[in-house]
Design an enzyme around this catalytic site. Structure first.
Site, PDB file in Angstrom:
ATOM      1  N   GLU A  36      37.538 -29.087 -11.962  1.00 29.53           N
ATOM      2  CA  GLU A  36      38.599 -29.172 -10.946  1.00 29.53           C
ATOM      3  C   GLU A  36      38.205 -30.067  -9.771  1.00 29.53           C
ATOM      4  O   GLU A  36      39.049 -30.530  -9.017  1.00 29.53           O
ATOM      5  CB  GLU A  36      38.963 -27.776 -10.444  1.00 29.53           C
ATOM      6  CG  GLU A  36      38.066 -27.189  -9.384  1.00 29.53           C
ATOM      7  CD  GLU A  36      36.701 -26.716  -9.873  1.00 29.53           C
ATOM      8  OE1 GLU A  36      35.865 -26.331  -9.035  1.00 29.53           O
ATOM      9  OE2 GLU A  36      36.482 -26.713 -11.097  1.00 29.53           O
ATOM     10  N   HIS A  60      32.473 -27.443 -13.361  1.00 30.10           N
ATOM     11  CA  HIS A  60      33.641 -27.448 -12.485  1.00 30.10           C
ATOM     12  C   HIS A  60      34.460 -28.730 -12.643  1.00 30.10           C
ATOM     13  O   HIS A  60      34.325 -29.661 -11.843  1.00 30.10           O
ATOM     14  CB  HIS A  60      33.201 -27.292 -11.026  1.00 30.10           C
ATOM     15  CG  HIS A  60      32.795 -25.907 -10.666  1.00 30.10           C
ATOM     16  ND1 HIS A  60      33.667 -24.989 -10.108  1.00 30.10           N
ATOM     17  CD2 HIS A  60      31.606 -25.263 -10.808  1.00 30.10           C
ATOM     18  CE1 HIS A  60      33.030 -23.844  -9.909  1.00 30.10           C
ATOM     19  NE2 HIS A  60      31.778 -23.984 -10.321  1.00 30.10           N
ATOM     20  N   CYS A  82      33.737 -21.762 -14.836  1.00 31.33           N
ATOM     21  CA  CYS A  82      32.563 -21.118 -14.238  1.00 31.33           C
ATOM     22  C   CYS A  82      32.671 -19.595 -14.332  1.00 31.33           C
ATOM     23  O   CYS A  82      32.452 -19.036 -15.390  1.00 31.33           O
ATOM     24  CB  CYS A  82      32.340 -21.605 -12.808  1.00 31.33           C
ATOM     25  SG  CYS A  82      30.630 -21.367 -12.253  1.00 31.33           S
TER      26      CYS A  82
END
Length: 251
Positions: free
Chosen positions: A224, A222, A115
């Site tokens: 993660e 994202h 990001c």
């Protein structure tokens, strides 16, 4: 060099923001957990490393990779040729991230940008950003609904198409994926140092790669978030940590 563990060490950029009135460095657990779950040791990096170049030069040999995290803050626009103020900036993070990108290129050290980290890779290599995608026209909505629970905010929002010869396609074995979307800014142009890896249904560049680098990948989404539960996210972190492990072995 003597190693205590065979796990690669990944430097993690942090954000600087006030906590109860005190200037503080912060990094969200989801980034640290994603690295730990993929088999790496996260090492948060303070902005003060740039106070003296000897600090960073002493640290770099300890690192096997760099993770540039997402953040609520935006890159200062003067870095990509625009004027005016931008809310929620983090100048210290800008400087350290750009330096880490340069060092990753110099050392061929693995790099993953997420990001804001993806956007840092764009700007550091001469690219530019749309500051308000929703005001430009021609783009789908890329912002999350902050009134929704996190599980909905980080749910699949749109498709991305990876280029057939991209690192992303080689890692995942596919060119079509569904990803989340939690960003207001996006790529306007790429500099000579990056190549497109994937784009969204509106043509917006969603993933990039540093040219002439073994593993330096940036994604606008994202991965993660619940990284072991999503096949693409798991593939990205496993590929990144695998590259960090090879880098460590070849030092």
């Amino acid at each position: 060099m003597v190693y205590i563990s065979n796990m690669p060490v990944v430097g993690v950029i942090m954000c600087r923001q006030p906590v109860k009135g005190h200037p503080s460095h912060t990094v969200q657990d989801k980034y640290l957990n994603a690295l730990l779950d993929a088999g790496a040791i996260p090492l948060p990096l303070v902005h003060g490393l740039l106070q003296d170049d000897h600090h960073l030069q002493q640290l770099l040999p300890l690192l096997d990779g760099v993770l540039l995290t997402g953040s609520p803050s935006n890159i200062e626009p003067h870095h990509y040729g625009e004027s005016g103020d931008e809310p929620h900036v983090d100048p210290g993070r800008d400087r350290l991230s750009f330096r880490l990108i340069d060092e990753s290129q110099r050392l061929n050290m693995p790099l993953l940008g997420i990001c804001r980290g993806f956007q840092e890779m764009v700007v550091a290599t001469g690219g530019t950003l749309h500051r308000r995608l929703h005001e430009v026209g021609g783009f789908i909505e890329h912002r999350e609904d902050k009134d929704q629970p996190l599980s909905a905010q980080y749910g699949h929002a749109h498709a991305v198409t990876a280029l057939p010869d991209s690192l992303l396609a080689r890692l995942s074995g596919a060119t079509e994926h569904r990803v989340n979307s939690l960003h207001m800014q996006g790529v306007k142009s790429l500099g000579a140092g990056l190549v497109e890896e994937a784009h969204g249904p509106d043509g917006l560049v969603e993933a990039v790669r540093l040219v002439d680098h073994p593993f330096a990948l940036g994604v606008q989404w994202h991965p993660e978030w619940q990284s072991r539960d999503n096949p693409l996210s798991r593939t990205l972190f496993d590929g990144f940590i695998g590259a960090c492990r090879r880098y460590r072995e070849e030092k």
